[in-house]
Design a protein around this motif. Structure first.
Motif, PDB file in Angstrom:
ATOM      1  N   ALA A   1       0.820  -1.216   0.000  1.00 11.93           N
ATOM      2  CA  ALA A   1       0.000   0.000   0.000  1.00 11.93           C
ATOM      3  C   ALA A   1       0.847   1.257   0.000  1.00 11.93           C
ATOM      4  O   ALA A   1       0.320   2.350   0.113  1.00 11.93           O
ATOM      5  CB  ALA A   1      -0.929  -0.004   1.212  1.00 11.93           C
ATOM      6  N   MET A   2       2.156   1.106  -0.116  1.00  7.88           N
ATOM      7  CA  MET A   2       3.038   2.260  -0.094  1.00  7.88           C
ATOM      8  C   MET A   2       3.050   2.930  -1.464  1.00  7.88           C
ATOM      9  O   MET A   2       2.758   2.307  -2.483  1.00  7.88           O
ATOM     10  CB  MET A   2       4.435   1.828   0.320  1.00  7.88           C
ATOM     11  CG  MET A   2       4.473   1.241   1.734  1.00  7.88           C
ATOM     12  SD  MET A   2       6.090   0.582   2.188  1.00  7.88           S
ATOM     13  CE  MET A   2       6.258  -0.791   1.037  1.00  7.88           C
ATOM     14  N   VAL A   3       3.423   4.213  -1.490  1.00  6.85           N
ATOM     15  CA  VAL A   3       3.352   4.975  -2.737  1.00  6.85           C
ATOM     16  C   VAL A   3       4.545   4.703  -3.649  1.00  6.85           C
ATOM     17  O   VAL A   3       4.376   4.465  -4.844  1.00  6.85           O
ATOM     18  CB  VAL A   3       3.259   6.481  -2.433  1.00  6.85           C
ATOM     19  CG1 VAL A   3       3.307   7.301  -3.722  1.00  6.85           C
ATOM     20  CG2 VAL A   3       1.978   6.781  -1.668  1.00  6.85           C
TER      21      VAL A   3
ATOM     22  N   GLY B   1       9.616   1.886   4.466  1.00  6.73           N
ATOM     23  CA  GLY B   1       8.164   1.947   4.500  1.00  6.73           C
ATOM     24  C   GLY B   1       7.578   0.914   5.436  1.00  6.73           C
ATOM     25  O   GLY B   1       8.246  -0.041   5.842  1.00  6.73           O
ATOM     26  N   LEU B   2       6.326   1.128   5.775  1.00  3.85           N
ATOM     27  CA  LEU B   2       5.597   0.250   6.679  1.00  3.85           C
ATOM     28  C   LEU B   2       4.187   0.078   6.132  1.00  3.85           C
ATOM     29  O   LEU B   2       3.557   1.056   5.702  1.00  3.85           O
ATOM     30  CB  LEU B   2       5.532   0.870   8.072  1.00  3.85           C
ATOM     31  CG  LEU B   2       4.863   0.069   9.192  1.00  3.85           C
ATOM     32  CD1 LEU B   2       5.722  -1.134   9.571  1.00  3.85           C
ATOM     33  CD2 LEU B   2       4.646   0.964  10.408  1.00  3.85           C
ATOM     34  N   ASP B   3       3.697  -1.168   6.103  1.00 10.89           N
ATOM     35  CA  ASP B   3       2.334  -1.389   5.623  1.00 10.89           C
ATOM     36  C   ASP B   3       1.596  -2.361   6.540  1.00 10.89           C
ATOM     37  O   ASP B   3       2.217  -3.158   7.247  1.00 10.89           O
ATOM     38  CB  ASP B   3       2.339  -1.919   4.189  1.00 10.89           C
ATOM     39  CG  ASP B   3       2.966  -3.300   4.074  1.00 10.89           C
ATOM     40  OD1 ASP B   3       2.302  -4.291   4.402  1.00 10.89           O
ATOM     41  OD2 ASP B   3       4.129  -3.394   3.630  1.00 10.89           O
TER      42      ASP B   3
ATOM     43  N   GLY C   1      13.217   8.351  -0.277  1.00 11.53           N
ATOM     44  CA  GLY C   1      14.534   8.943  -0.462  1.00 11.53           C
ATOM     45  C   GLY C   1      14.471  10.433  -0.682  1.00 11.53           C
ATOM     46  O   GLY C   1      15.453  11.153  -0.431  1.00 11.53           O
ATOM     47  N   THR C   2      13.315  10.920  -1.143  1.00  4.44           N
ATOM     48  CA  THR C   2      13.124  12.357  -1.344  1.00  4.44           C
ATOM     49  C   THR C   2      11.788  12.853  -0.804  1.00  4.44           C
ATOM     50  O   THR C   2      11.676  14.013  -0.417  1.00  4.44           O
ATOM     51  CB  THR C   2      13.188  12.725  -2.843  1.00  4.44           C
ATOM     52  OG1 THR C   2      12.182  11.982  -3.557  1.00  4.44           O
ATOM     53  CG2 THR C   2      14.558  12.396  -3.424  1.00  4.44           C
ATOM     54  N   SER C   3      10.759  11.993  -0.768  1.00  4.31           N
ATOM     55  CA  SER C   3       9.410  12.430  -0.418  1.00  4.31           C
ATOM     56  C   SER C   3       8.745  11.468   0.552  1.00  4.31           C
ATOM     57  O   SER C   3       8.945  10.251   0.473  1.00  4.31           O
ATOM     58  CB  SER C   3       8.529  12.539  -1.670  1.00  4.31           C
ATOM     59  OG  SER C   3       9.112  13.384  -2.627  1.00  4.31           O
ATOM     60  N   LEU C   4       7.949  12.028   1.460  1.00  6.38           N
ATOM     61  CA  LEU C   4       7.083  11.225   2.311  1.00  6.38           C
ATOM     62  C   LEU C   4       5.801  10.898   1.550  1.00  6.38           C
ATOM     63  O   LEU C   4       5.327  11.696   0.742  1.00  6.38           O
ATOM     64  CB  LEU C   4       6.741  11.972   3.594  1.00  6.38           C
ATOM     65  CG  LEU C   4       7.879  12.186   4.596  1.00  6.38           C
ATOM     66  CD1 LEU C   4       7.421  13.140   5.696  1.00  6.38           C
ATOM     67  CD2 LEU C   4       8.302  10.855   5.195  1.00  6.38           C
TER      68      LEU C   4
ATOM     69  N   GLY D   1      -0.416   2.099   4.025  1.00  8.09           N
ATOM     70  CA  GLY D   1       1.029   2.149   4.135  1.00  8.09           C
ATOM     71  C   GLY D   1       1.550   3.564   4.198  1.00  8.09           C
ATOM     72  O   GLY D   1       0.893   4.508   3.749  1.00  8.09           O
ATOM     73  N   ILE D   2       2.731   3.719   4.782  1.00  5.66           N
ATOM     74  CA  ILE D   2       3.445   4.991   4.783  1.00  5.66           C
ATOM     75  C   ILE D   2       4.867   4.715   4.315  1.00  5.66           C
ATOM     76  O   ILE D   2       5.392   3.608   4.516  1.00  5.66           O
ATOM     77  CB  ILE D   2       3.459   5.661   6.179  1.00  5.66           C
ATOM     78  CG1 ILE D   2       4.059   4.708   7.222  1.00  5.66           C
ATOM     79  CG2 ILE D   2       2.067   6.091   6.592  1.00  5.66           C
ATOM     80  CD1 ILE D   2       4.235   5.356   8.597  1.00  5.66           C
ATOM     81  N   ASP D   3       5.489   5.709   3.674  1.00 11.28           N
ATOM     82  CA  ASP D   3       6.827   5.465   3.162  1.00 11.28           C
ATOM     83  C   ASP D   3       7.613   6.757   2.992  1.00 11.28           C
ATOM     84  O   ASP D   3       7.045   7.852   2.899  1.00 11.28           O
ATOM     85  CB  ASP D   3       6.762   4.708   1.830  1.00 11.28           C
ATOM     86  CG  ASP D   3       6.137   5.536   0.723  1.00 11.28           C
ATOM     87  OD1 ASP D   3       6.874   6.296   0.070  1.00 11.28           O
ATOM     88  OD2 ASP D   3       4.920   5.429   0.495  1.00 11.28           O
TER      89      ASP D   3
END
Length: 223
Positions: A40-42, A155-157, A184-187, A179-181
């Motif tokens: 579910a991470m971007v 990241g974490l899902d 390397g450049t963006s949340l 998910g959240i991630d």
């Protein structure tokens, strides 16, 4: 015009993968913007792979300005290859890149799954491992290549409901994961909806100084 051509190309790929739609227990699956396998991470890839013989095609859009289309094939249970096409309305560029992933280690007890891969011009190494509790996983790795130096990502899902539920005379309730991630450049953060083994829809946001909305669809064939 650049986005329109890319959309036609991607939708043609999707049409090739229309298959029967059995409903049943599923894992929530999604793709990064470029098309690597994630949850579910971007925009953080995982070390997960699919069954041999599986085709995946998809389309991701970022706030109407960027469009990513991709096609992947799982050669073996540990190796997948594909192509990704990125279109940027602000530059008019449409670079075609390689998608590849090779799982070096399977997750086994305290040992995480580990994979190396390529997304377009960038290579990565990633490890994925389940946390205490059956539905929560963490992913971490490094990316290199392209115009950027080596950068770390994580990241974490979590899967909120592990099975697809069908209701008489109603739409099936999909498997849902969140998910959240940090890529390397963006949340980023997202929600993924898995409708059976073939169809996944996702929506999320990225913080790049301002919030960008990300939406995507992917279709898989049964091996």
């Amino acid at each position: 015009m650049v986005i329109r051509k890319s959309a036609v190309w991607a939708m043609g790929m999707l049409a090739l993968l229309v298959a029967p739609w059995p409903w049943g227990p599923q894992a929530a699956r999604a793709e990064t913007l470029a098309g690597s396998r994630t949850t579910a991470m971007v925009n953080v890839p995982t070390a997960d792979t699919g069954p041999a013989g599986q085709f995946t095609a998809g389309l991701n859009v970022v706030t109407g300005q960027q469009l990513f289309s991709f096609l992947r094939y799982q050669l073996t249970d540990a190796l997948e290859l594909g192509l990704t096409l990125a279109s940027d309305a602000s530059t008019g560029e449409t670079p075609l890149g390689l998608l590849a992933r090779w799982r070096l280690l399977e997750e086994d007890g305290p040992v995480p799954a580990v994979a190396v891969g390529i997304e377009g011009e960038r290579g990565y190494l990633v490890a994925s491992h389940r946390l205490p509790g059956p539905l929560l996983r963490v992913h971490a790795g490094v990316r290199s290549g392209g115009r950027e130096r080596l950068s770390a990502f994580a990241g974490l899902d979590a899967v909120l409901n592990p099975v697809t539920v069908t209701r008489p005379r109603g739409l099936p309730r999909p498997v849902m994961a969140v998910g959240i991630d940090y890529d390397g450049t963006s949340l980023g953060g997202g929600v993924n909806f898995q409708f059976g083994p073939n169809l996944a829809l996702g929506i999320g946001v990225r913080d790049r100084g301002s919030l960008d909305v990300v939406a995507g669809i992917s279709i898989r064939s049964l091996p």
